[in-house]
Motif scaffolding. Sequence first.
Motif, PDB file in Angstrom:
ATOM      1  N   GLU A 172       3.214  21.568 -35.325  1.00 43.16           N
ATOM      2  CA  GLU A 172       3.707  22.856 -35.802  1.00 43.16           C
ATOM      3  C   GLU A 172       4.934  22.579 -36.681  1.00 43.16           C
ATOM      4  O   GLU A 172       5.812  21.829 -36.293  1.00 43.16           O
ATOM      5  CB  GLU A 172       4.101  23.753 -34.632  1.00 43.16           C
ATOM      6  N   ARG A 199       8.413  23.394 -38.653  1.00 49.41           N
ATOM      7  CA  ARG A 199       9.595  24.247 -38.594  1.00 49.41           C
ATOM      8  C   ARG A 199       9.534  25.189 -39.783  1.00 49.41           C
ATOM      9  O   ARG A 199       8.900  24.899 -40.801  1.00 49.41           O
ATOM     10  CB  ARG A 199      10.861  23.411 -38.670  1.00 49.41           C
ATOM     11  N   THR A 223      10.556  23.593 -43.081  1.00 50.08           N
ATOM     12  CA  THR A 223       9.560  22.659 -43.617  1.00 50.08           C
ATOM     13  C   THR A 223       8.401  23.416 -44.236  1.00 50.08           C
ATOM     14  O   THR A 223       7.946  23.094 -45.340  1.00 50.08           O
ATOM     15  CB  THR A 223       9.059  21.705 -42.521  1.00 50.08           C
TER      16      THR A 223
END
Length: 59
Positions: free
Chosen positions: A42, A44, A47
Amino acid sequence: MSANLLRVITMYCERNGLAESKFGLMAVNDPKLVRDMRRGRELRAATARKVREFMGVAL
């Protein structure tokens, strides 16, 4: 969210003749980005934002 972004990245790479590792390197300096996303990583928010900005995509 990540699954949708992963589909967009895959299409982007296919359309632009770009290896997924090269994409990750160019977008966020991480050649394993797409591979790791396929394995459940997953991202952030920051990102994911950098990835979308690199592709010029608003999701």
